[in-house]
Every structure is written in C-alpha cells, then in structure tokens.
Write a protein that holds these residues in place. Structure first.
Motif, PDB file in Angstrom:
ATOM      1  N   PHE A  39       0.805  -1.085   0.327  1.00 18.20           N
ATOM      2  CA  PHE A  39       0.156   0.008  -0.118  1.00 18.20           C
ATOM      3  C   PHE A  39       0.901   0.868   0.038  1.00 18.20           C
ATOM      4  O   PHE A  39       2.048   1.479   1.060  1.00 18.20           O
ATOM      5  N   LEU A  40       0.525   1.974  -1.072  1.00 21.40           N
ATOM      6  CA  LEU A  40       1.736   3.218  -0.865  1.00 21.40           C
ATOM      7  C   LEU A  40       0.586   4.427  -0.986  1.00 21.40           C
ATOM      8  O   LEU A  40      -0.915   4.213  -1.109  1.00 21.40           O
ATOM      9  N   ASP A  41       0.677   6.069  -1.095  1.00 22.74           N
ATOM     10  CA  ASP A  41      -0.160   7.190  -0.396  1.00 22.74           C
ATOM     11  C   ASP A  41       0.877   8.473  -0.895  1.00 22.74           C
ATOM     12  O   ASP A  41       1.602   8.325  -0.269  1.00 22.74           O
ATOM     13  N   THR A  42       0.372   9.263  -2.018  1.00 24.43           N
ATOM     14  CA  THR A  42       0.971  10.561  -2.535  1.00 24.43           C
ATOM     15  C   THR A  42       1.162  10.791  -1.909  1.00 24.43           C
ATOM     16  O   THR A  42       2.393  11.836  -2.480  1.00 24.43           O
ATOM     17  N   ASP A  43       0.690  10.962  -0.552  1.00 25.52           N
ATOM     18  CA  ASP A  43       0.500  11.915  -0.376  1.00 25.52           C
ATOM     19  C   ASP A  43       1.863  11.853   0.562  1.00 25.52           C
ATOM     20  O   ASP A  43       2.667  12.522   1.233  1.00 25.52           O
ATOM     21  N   ASN A  44       1.165  10.571   1.319  1.00 26.03           N
ATOM     22  CA  ASN A  44       3.117  10.151   2.045  1.00 26.03           C
ATOM     23  C   ASN A  44       4.336  10.080   1.213  1.00 26.03           C
ATOM     24  O   ASN A  44       5.384  10.393   1.809  1.00 26.03           O
ATOM     25  N   VAL A  45       4.288   9.821  -0.011  1.00 28.72           N
ATOM     26  CA  VAL A  45       5.815  10.114  -0.624  1.00 28.72           C
ATOM     27  C   VAL A  45       6.407  11.417  -0.790  1.00 28.72           C
ATOM     28  O   VAL A  45       7.153  11.309  -0.639  1.00 28.72           O
ATOM     29  N   ILE A  46       5.540  12.280  -0.351  1.00 21.40           N
ATOM     30  CA  ILE A  46       5.582  13.855  -0.731  1.00 21.40           C
ATOM     31  C   ILE A  46       5.811  14.315   0.742  1.00 21.40           C
ATOM     32  O   ILE A  46       6.830  14.451   0.519  1.00 21.40           O
ATOM     33  N   GLN A  47       5.467  13.519   1.671  1.00 19.30           N
ATOM     34  CA  GLN A  47       5.970  14.478   3.524  1.00 19.30           C
ATOM     35  C   GLN A  47       7.541  13.453   3.014  1.00 19.30           C
ATOM     36  O   GLN A  47       7.973  13.887   3.666  1.00 19.30           O
ATOM     37  N   GLU A  48       7.604  12.283   2.693  1.00 17.95           N
ATOM     38  CA  GLU A  48       8.372  11.227   2.679  1.00 17.95           C
ATOM     39  C   GLU A  48       9.750  12.030   1.998  1.00 17.95           C
ATOM     40  O   GLU A  48      10.931  12.737   2.735  1.00 17.95           O
ATOM     41  N   LYS A  49       9.770  12.507   1.576  1.00 19.24           N
ATOM     42  CA  LYS A  49      10.585  13.316   0.446  1.00 19.24           C
ATOM     43  C   LYS A  49      10.994  14.636   0.817  1.00 19.24           C
ATOM     44  O   LYS A  49      11.828  14.994   0.579  1.00 19.24           O
TER      45      LYS A  49
END
Ligand code: S3P
Length: 199
Positions: A38-48
């Motif tokens: 499971f992935l979430d684009t908002d989390n990808v952005i927050q982690e980056k």
C-alpha cells in the motif's frame, strides 16, 4: 465506466476520489486482501520533502504542491521494480492532464465515490487528517466540499475504470472491499495479477 478496463497495462491499483471517500482505509484493506503493498502519494511527498502537506501549502503554495504530486507520480512510474501496489492518491491529483496520463499508466483506476454530505461528516470527524490538510479555498468547509466534489466528479468519472460508491457509514470497510474485489475479478488486470503471483 468499465469500457476501457481491458486496455489498462500498469500493474498497480490506483485509488482516486475526494477526501473522506475512504482511499486510505479501503486501500489498506484492499491491499491486504490482495496481498499487495500500500502506498499513498501524499506520504510519498511528505517523506521526500520532510514536510506535511499543510506546511507545503503554507510555505510554498498550492502550485508547488501540485508540482510535487506530478513528480511523485513520475517517480512511481519510473520504479519498474516496484511490487504491485494499491496506490491511494490526493483528492486533487486528477486535475492535471499529465497526472491523469500517469495514473492510467500506473494501473487500473478505481474511483471511490462519496457524496458531499458524507465527505463533510467524515472530514469533520477526522481531526488528525484535518490538522495535516490545508483548506483549498477561503470558503466555508461545507461550501468547499460541495464545490470541489461538483467540479471533480466528471473528471473522476472519466478517468475511472471502476466506480465504487462508499457513501454508507453503516457499511463496514470489509463490505466495500468485497464489492471492489468482485468487480476487479471481471478485469484482465485481475487475471494478470493472479498469473504474476503464481509465477
Ligand atoms: C487535496 C487532498 C489531500 C491532499 C491535499 C490536497 C485536494 O489528500 O493531497 O491536501 O486537493 O483534494 P486527501 O484526498 O488524501 O485528503
């Protein structure tokens, strides 16, 4: 709605829909049921970026956030070794044409549909997410939710391979996931997944 289901080539499942449509809740359960990540684009952005979505909106503005969304999608698309995943997306990601193209390439697109009334109820009850999410306008929350859903509905509808209504607060997440899997089973995406998992 399902007319373009067979032409999908990506291996992922992409969840689109407005805030409160259940992308995270349903997405996590769906991923677990199908044995996917499971992935979430908002989390990808927050982690980056090391910043919350609210901070990004406050310090860099919405256009900068939208650029980060496009970058996150390009990044996911370029990761050919990424395991088949359920990818939940931010509610506004569909507004850019380039993003819609990426979403289609990533995989089968599922729209979780929610009415403004239910979205408003869920958003108002979810204080944690509300703290992390910025307002999208100067309107009242109710006006914003009604306006955004009206504006985005035709876009969600045109992009989706599958539409799942998740508007009944008495319906358990498992029931929504079951309905989704029943619809998925009729798609070539699903037979491809089974082949991949068997090989
Ligand atoms: C947005 C939705 C949010 C987040 C950002 C913008 C929108 O994601 O991407 O606050 O434009 O609707 P969720 O839909 O996960 O809340």
């Amino acid at each position: 709605m399902n007319a373009n289901i067979e032409s999908t080539c990506g291996k992922h499942l992409v969840l689109i829909g407005y805030r409160g449509s259940g992308k995270s809740t349903v997405g996590k359960d769906l991923a677990r049921n199908l044995g996917l990540d499971f992935l979430d684009t908002d989390n990808v952005i927050q982690e980056k970026t090391g910043r919350t979505i609210r901070e990004i909106f406050a310090t860099s503005g919405e256009p900068a956030f939208r650029d980060l969304e496009s970058e996150a999608l390009e990044q996911l698309l370029s990761q050919e070794d990424l395991a088949p995943s359920v990818i939940a997306t931010g509610g506004g990601i569909v507004m850019r044409e380039e993003n819609r193209e990426c979403l289609k390439k990533l995989g089968l697109v599922i729209w979780l549909e929610v009415s403004p009334i239910t979205a408003l109820q869920r958003i108002s009850q979810d204080t944690f997410t509300t703290e992390q999410r910025p307002s999208l306008s100067d309107d009242s929350l109710s006006d914003e939710v009604h306006r955004m859903i009206a504006q985005r509905t035709p876009i969600y509808e045109a992009l989706a391979n599958i539409r799942i209504t998740n508007d009944d607060n008495h319906m358990a997440t498992e029931a929504v996931v079951k309905t989704t899997i029943e619809q998925l089973r009729t798609s070539s995406w699903y037979s491809d997944l089974i082949k991949q998992l068997d090989s």
